[in-house]
Each structure stands twice: as C-alpha cells, then as structure tokens.
Design a protein around this motif. Sequence first.
Motif, mmCIF file in Angstrom:
data_model
loop_
_atom_site.group_PDB
_atom_site.id
_atom_site.type_symbol
_atom_site.label_atom_id
_atom_site.label_comp_id
_atom_site.label_asym_id
_atom_site.label_seq_id
_atom_site.Cartn_x
_atom_site.Cartn_y
_atom_site.Cartn_z
ATOM 1 N N VAL A 50 48.097 42.012 37.946
ATOM 2 C CA VAL A 50 47.940 40.598 38.671
ATOM 3 C C VAL A 50 46.600 40.542 38.873
ATOM 4 O O VAL A 50 46.245 39.179 38.479
ATOM 5 N N GLY A 51 45.564 41.549 38.667
ATOM 6 C CA GLY A 51 44.418 41.091 38.793
ATOM 7 C C GLY A 51 43.756 40.449 37.267
ATOM 8 O O GLY A 51 42.793 39.647 37.408
ATOM 9 N N LEU A 52 44.320 41.300 36.467
ATOM 10 C CA LEU A 52 43.998 40.560 34.926
ATOM 11 C C LEU A 52 44.494 39.148 34.637
ATOM 12 O O LEU A 52 43.704 38.239 34.402
ATOM 13 N N GLN A 53 45.670 38.855 35.592
ATOM 14 C CA GLN A 53 46.156 37.560 35.424
ATOM 15 C C GLN A 53 44.863 36.383 36.331
ATOM 16 O O GLN A 53 44.809 35.339 35.950
ATOM 17 N N LEU A 54 44.798 36.925 37.280
ATOM 18 C CA LEU A 54 43.774 36.069 37.994
ATOM 19 C C LEU A 54 42.704 35.805 37.532
ATOM 20 O O LEU A 54 42.039 34.745 37.604
ATOM 21 N N PHE A 55 42.105 37.109 37.100
ATOM 22 C CA PHE A 55 40.672 37.018 36.304
ATOM 23 C C PHE A 55 40.728 35.953 35.033
ATOM 24 O O PHE A 55 40.040 35.092 34.775
ATOM 25 N N THR A 56 42.008 36.105 34.092
ATOM 26 C CA THR A 56 42.275 35.223 33.049
ATOM 27 C C THR A 56 42.499 33.667 33.612
ATOM 28 O O THR A 56 41.798 32.979 32.892
ATOM 29 N N GLY A 57 43.085 33.320 34.650
ATOM 30 C CA GLY A 57 43.169 32.155 34.970
ATOM 31 C C GLY A 57 41.968 31.323 35.222
ATOM 32 O O GLY A 57 41.698 30.330 34.948
#
Length: 573
Positions: A376-383
């Motif tokens: 989820v951290g990866l998704q937040l960072f990517t977005g």
Amino acid sequence: MPTTTTSRRFSPLLLAILSLLLLLLPFALLRQHSYFTIDDSLDSDVSVYYLLNKFRVALDFRPGIVVPPVMNGLPRNAMRTGICLTNIPYALLPTWAAYITNQVLVRLAGLLGMYGLLVGPWQLGRQRGLAAALALAWATLPAYTIFGATVLGQPALLLAFLELRRGAARWWHWLLIVLFAGWSTFAFIGPFALLALGGLLLWDWWRTRQLNWRLAAGIVVLVLASVVAEWPIFYSLLIAKQFVPHRLEFDFSRLAPLGWKAGLRGVTQYFLFGQYHASRFLRVSALLAVAVAVLRMPAGQRMVSLQRFAPWLLVLAALALIGGLYPQVMAWVKLHWPSISVFNAGRFYFLGPLFFFLLLALAVRDLPRRWQLAIVGLQLFTGLAMNTEWVNNLRILAGRARPHDPSYEAYEAPALFQEIQQHIRQQTGLVPSQYRVACLGMAPGVAQLNNFYTLDSYQNYYPLTYKRQFRPIIAGELAKSQELSNYYDAWGSRCYLFSAELGRDFQVGAYQQRVVQDLAFDMPAFRGMGGQYVLSAVRLATPQRSGLRLVRVFARSGAYWRIWLYELDSQKK
C-alpha cells in the motif's frame, strides 16, 4: 466506554482525512500561485465554466442562446452542463478558488467513497486501518478533478449499487447515485458504467432466474439523473438538433499509428499505466500483491489461489485491449458506419482504476501486515509521484518550479492581458466585445479567461460548419504538415491557429523566445470571419507576408507569456 470504542473505530478514517488535507495543503498555501493541470483542463474546461457563469447561461438551455466570446457565438448547448456540482464553486468563487475547492471536494468524496466500499461490501471492516490507507492512496491518484467525480467518485457509486443489490440500501445510497450523475462527465463514464451495471443485473438474473428490481431501479435512476444533468447535450442531439457536430469527421485511424505492433504497444501501456484522463499511474502494486498472495500458498494450492484473482486480471486485460486497439478497430468500423465516430466507444478504460484498486484490496487483505504496509505504501508513493499537480506545487514551494509548468496566476496573466485590452481601447476606442482575436502559440482559453472574444477555441462539441469555415485561415500551414492536417481534419477539437514550425506546441512561454519565420496565414479569410487581431506568444519574422502588422510587444514580470499583438494590415486586401 462507548465513546472510546467509537473513537477507535473511526480513528483510521480521521487519520486518512487529515493526511489527505495535509497533502492538499500546498494549494491552500499557494492559492492562485498554485499549479493546475493545463492540458484539457485549464486550457479548455475551466474557461467554459468561467464563461457560462459570466454570461449567466449556465442553466439557460433555450435554442438560440449563444456564448458570445467563443467562435463568433457558440451555441450554449454545445458547452458543458451547468447542472453539475463542479459548476457551483465557479458560480460563487474566483476561478482559482473554485478550482481548488472542487479539487478538495472531489478527493475527499473519493476517499470517503472508497473507504465505505472497502469496509462494507469488500469486507475490510476488521481492517479499517488498511481500508483507510487504501482509500488515501485512491484519493491522491493523478486525476482530472475538473471532470468531477468521473474517476474518484466511482467507489461511492459502486457502494450504492452493491447495497441496492443485496437489499440493504438506505436513502443516502439513492442520493449517491443522483450525486454521481450530477458530478461526473457522462460521455466519459456514463455509458460504460451503465453497461457494467447492466452486466451485473444480467448476471444476477442468469444465476437466480429472477430480476433484481432494486438494482434495475437504481440503473433507471442513474439514467434519468444523467439525462437531467447533461441536458444541454441530450437536448441538442435528440430534440432540437441545432447543428451537425464537428465530431462527425472524427477519424481515429489518422490520429494514431496503425498496425498490430502499435496496437499491442498501446495495450501494454494501457495495462501498466492506464489513460491520462482516467488517471495515469504505474500499476504494479496490485500485480505485486497478487504475486505475493499466490506464492505464499503451498505449491499445491497456488493454482486455486490464482483462480481467485483471474477474473479481475482478465477484466483489466480486456479494458487494456479495448483502449489499445481502439484506433485499429475504428479504422475498419468507420468504413461501414462513418457517423459512429461522433461517440468515443473506447472509453471503457475509465473503469480501469477502480477495478485495479478492487483487485489490490482483494489481494492485499490476507497478507501479513509488513506486506500490506509495503504494497500500500508503494501504491501511495506511485500515485503521488505521478500526480503532477502535487509534485509541481511542492517544487513551487521549494523555489524550484519548472519553467514550462506555470502557476495559475502566471498562466492566466490577468494584468498582462488587461494592459493589451487597454492599449487597443486607447488606440481604437473598441472594447473586447467589438473585435475578434485569434491566438498563436497559446491556448485561446487563456484569452477567454481574460475576457477576449476569440475566433479559435478548444471545444469538444461545436458546429461542423464552423470548423470548415475556419479551415481556410490555416490551410497554408496545414499543407506544410501532414501531422497538423490530420490533427485538424480528423479531429479538430482544437480549432486553433497552427504553425508547422511550432507543431503542436500550444504553450510557448516568454523564456523560450521562439520565432516563426513564415506563417501561411489567410488574412482575407480571417477578416471575413470578423478577425482583427492576433495574440501571438511567438514573434513573427515576416508578419507583412501574412497581411499582419506588429502593434506592440507586451511583457510583465510574473507572467508566463510575452505577447506580440498583431493587427490586420489595413493596406492589404
């Protein structure tokens, strides 16, 4: 004790809301000096809402009503609806404040909708922290908030229909359906959401051999609410039929590379990144979550685990196929049904981000906490990393703004354009409504925001007759460039002054110091449409060859533009 329980229950959601507001804080700090998305937003739709409210025609759908500053009086019903939540801030606030207000409301609604969907139908009620984190990641995606809830509001719509489906809907679920219709762009999401919901209705009927009347009623309400919200377009198309739209000449086969190699490349891009109007971001977190969920299972159970995710992966692949191969398909379809190009039937990709997040939530919910945090951290960072508004506003606050990404104040440059109007009035006694301009190297939307009356404009829907009337003005430049010729003749929503030397660069800043050596400009055709001035963001090396005369160069500190004001040479006919 009940108070403590309630506080704990809602603390993840409150934390997510506070985090979202913190991430949106740069807008509050910068105000009109914030960076807003320019392409397909600030250069077009923002000026539409501004003009609809300035001329008080946002809710006036009578035949014959026009918006005078656009294209010699564009029919009001060719423009966006005023019966939408997006329009309310523009009716009440300065344009920059309206944009920020709408931005905050859209993202907050997206967060609440996704959170409600995940803790309810998606059964993350016992993992509210995970649901809140996923909702925050959803609410911070790159999104065209000028289109309202078109993308970020989809979870709320799905929540409402899933509750209708199981017979647990309350009055506010019906309200969510109506609000979504009034806060989204029907042409982008309406038909595709209706098809998806219709498919769900048929699936339930096939399984139970009974029609789910609540679900069917919800679909009817969504259709009716959409017709009311988008009344100008429906009225113009189905009832009044005021004009033949320029979209009749759309030919996507001339606008994109054809061949299966190009199509497959497009499919890959749509699957991994999506389409920019429908939120473009790197989509690896859900694939990673699926891979981890499958590999953590014993070897003999991995195939069963993969089958749980297979339908979602197939849907995402199908959406990518439709988007990536749409030009190839349309090249064949247009040969048999030319008028079908009026509607872009390839926009199923607007459903992609929601399906992607639903797969992500499904895959990540059973993983160990450390994997949940990482993915989820990866998704937040990517977005966030691909959210250009957020990144550019951080750069502005840090004093490291990119020259080509101006703030709203610099882009609109009101003081600069007011000076141009004052100069014209001093020299001629004319006010903007008494003369017409066109823009070169700059979107006409900038001039429209500054109360100029433009012959050129960026409109998704306008009379085909006007497109053909305007073409002789730029025919010489179109003849120099096959790319520009295709861009205008096979699309033409940007009815602009073109220069083959500039190509499709419609944002030439003062710092670039561009010069157009030879502009093939048809002065008699321009004069025939009422044109008198050209607002040029580039210097013309030989304006006399185009029948133009330089009046003066305008520049101001803080403005993104340097404007060369040219007028028709009265000595040339």
